[in-house]
Scaffold this motif. Structure first.
Motif, PDB file in Angstrom:
ATOM      1  N   LEU A  73      -4.286 -36.618 -21.619  1.00  0.00           N
ATOM      2  CA  LEU A  73      -5.454 -35.907 -22.120  1.00  0.00           C
ATOM      3  C   LEU A  73      -6.632 -36.100 -21.172  1.00  0.00           C
ATOM      4  CD1 LEU A  73      -5.320 -36.730 -25.949  1.00  0.00           C
ATOM      5  CD2 LEU A  73      -4.494 -34.687 -24.776  1.00  0.00           C
ATOM      6  N   VAL A 132      -9.106 -34.995 -28.071  1.00  0.00           N
ATOM      7  CA  VAL A 132      -8.514 -33.915 -28.856  1.00  0.00           C
ATOM      8  C   VAL A 132      -8.286 -34.438 -30.261  1.00  0.00           C
ATOM      9  CG1 VAL A 132      -6.602 -32.297 -29.107  1.00  0.00           C
ATOM     10  CG2 VAL A 132      -7.387 -32.940 -26.825  1.00  0.00           C
ATOM     11  N   GLU A 133      -8.927 -33.792 -31.226  1.00  0.00           N
ATOM     12  CA  GLU A 133      -8.865 -34.260 -32.607  1.00  0.00           C
ATOM     13  C   GLU A 133      -7.421 -34.298 -33.108  1.00  0.00           C
ATOM     14  OE1 GLU A 133     -11.901 -33.233 -35.951  1.00  0.00           O
ATOM     15  OE2 GLU A 133     -10.250 -31.792 -36.080  1.00  0.00           O
ATOM     16  N   TYR A 141      -5.023 -36.093 -31.899  1.00  0.00           N
ATOM     17  CA  TYR A 141      -4.032 -36.440 -30.879  1.00  0.00           C
ATOM     18  C   TYR A 141      -4.434 -37.670 -30.055  1.00  0.00           C
ATOM     19  CZ  TYR A 141      -1.590 -32.128 -31.891  1.00  0.00           C
ATOM     20  OH  TYR A 141      -0.883 -31.139 -32.529  1.00  0.00           O
ATOM     21  N   GLU A 182      -1.081 -25.340 -25.862  1.00  0.00           N
ATOM     22  CA  GLU A 182      -2.195 -25.954 -26.574  1.00  0.00           C
ATOM     23  C   GLU A 182      -2.938 -27.003 -25.756  1.00  0.00           C
ATOM     24  OE1 GLU A 182      -1.126 -27.339 -30.450  1.00  0.00           O
ATOM     25  OE2 GLU A 182       0.186 -25.621 -30.866  1.00  0.00           O
ATOM     26  N   PHE A 183      -2.362 -27.462 -24.645  1.00  0.00           N
ATOM     27  CA  PHE A 183      -3.008 -28.541 -23.901  1.00  0.00           C
ATOM     28  C   PHE A 183      -3.191 -28.217 -22.419  1.00  0.00           C
ATOM     29  CE2 PHE A 183      -1.315 -30.508 -27.667  1.00  0.00           C
ATOM     30  CZ  PHE A 183      -2.293 -31.419 -28.029  1.00  0.00           C
ATOM     31  N   LEU A 192      -6.993 -29.026 -21.525  1.00  0.00           N
ATOM     32  CA  LEU A 192      -7.236 -30.258 -22.279  1.00  0.00           C
ATOM     33  C   LEU A 192      -6.399 -31.420 -21.779  1.00  0.00           C
ATOM     34  CD1 LEU A 192      -7.300 -28.763 -25.891  1.00  0.00           C
ATOM     35  CD2 LEU A 192      -9.235 -29.235 -24.382  1.00  0.00           C
TER      36      LEU A 192
END
Length: 267
Positions: free
Chosen positions: A80, A84-85, A87, A104-105, A110
């Motif tokens: 990361l 990230v909320e 995670y 998503e990442f 992110l």
């Protein structure tokens, strides 16, 4: 004969155009799969300098040894690059399914691939403290803020709202809490009192002995005797309610309204 050649030429042009369009399409992605086969009937060896034996039909029958397209995709290790909320914090290493990691990442920026260089770089800048007591804490806070706990009390017998009443009502709403994590309002709520019917109050729930969140509660009087049950308006749970104590109205207004009330306002 001329018509035949024209039709053949047009067919070839159509096929070529379709192939070009498919190859240039941004949605046409290359797939990398491997299928390992073996002959069910081995081919006879021939002597050096001699002609190979003519293969028989049965020697073109193959058995599948392995097919990589049937395997579950291996998880991808990522790091990361920011919080990230749900995670983790910046510098945390995750192992996710490829589709989730890409969409998503990695694509939103992110996270990055967990290469040795990136691991060394982000381990140095990784935060030593977390913003929340756990990864699930912010998600729990959001869920509790948007819910409305219906507290049902007797319309016949005297009562005073205690922590275990809130605990049981929260369990019916899908949340598990302990008596120690619940803080009741400063003023006592007792009944039966029909002036409190359908009105709201709030309790404070402490998560992991760290974060605190105010939870909306709504009081309802119930009875096992059908003749003593109160008449309810259609879709009564969707009607916004006032505070039991007027001085708490400002706090209740600051808490997000339940989802079912928001849907009524939109419609």
């Amino acid at each position: 004969m001329l018509g035949f050649w024209k039709s053949s030429a047009s067919t070839v042009c159509t096929v070529v155009k379709s192939l070009l369009n498919n190859s240039l399409s941004p949605f046409n992605q290359q797939t990398r799969t491997t299928v390992i086969l073996k002959r069910k009937f081995p081919v006879l060896l021939h002597k050096k300098g001699k002609q190979p034996h003519k293969m028989k039909n049965r020697q073109f029958i193959y058995e599948v040894v392995d097919n990589t397209s049937l395997h579950s995709p291996k998880p991808i290790d990522i790091i990361l690059t920011e919080y990230v909320e749900g995670y983790g914090e910046k510098g945390d290493k995750l192992s996710l399914k490829p589709n989730k990691a890409y969409n998503e990442f990695l694509l939103p920026g992110l996270a990055i691939y967990a290469s040795p260089e990136n691991i060394e770089k982000y381990l140095v800048t990784k935060k030593t403290t977390q913003s929340y007591s756990s990864l699930q804490a912010p998600l729990t806070i959001k869920a509790l803020e948007k819910c409305c706990v219906f507290v049902t009390m007797s319309i016949e017998n005297p009562w005073v709202i205690e922590k275990w009443h809130i605990k049981t009502s929260m369990m019916h709403s899908g949340f598990e809490a302990t008596n120690e994590s619940i803080t009741l309002p400063e003023k006592e709520i007792s009944g039966p009192n029909l002036d409190y019917e359908g009105k709201e109050f709030y309790v404070t729930v402490t998560i992991n002995k760290t974060e605190q969140v105010k939870v909306r509660c709504r009081l309802r009087h119930v009875s096992l005797d059908v003749s003593k049950q109160l008449e309810k308006a259609p879709d009564w749970w969707k009607i916004p309610a006032k505070a039991i104590f007027p001085e708490d109205q400002e706090v209740l207004d600051s808490i997000p309204r339940p989802q079912f009330e928001q849907s009524v306002k939109k419609s």
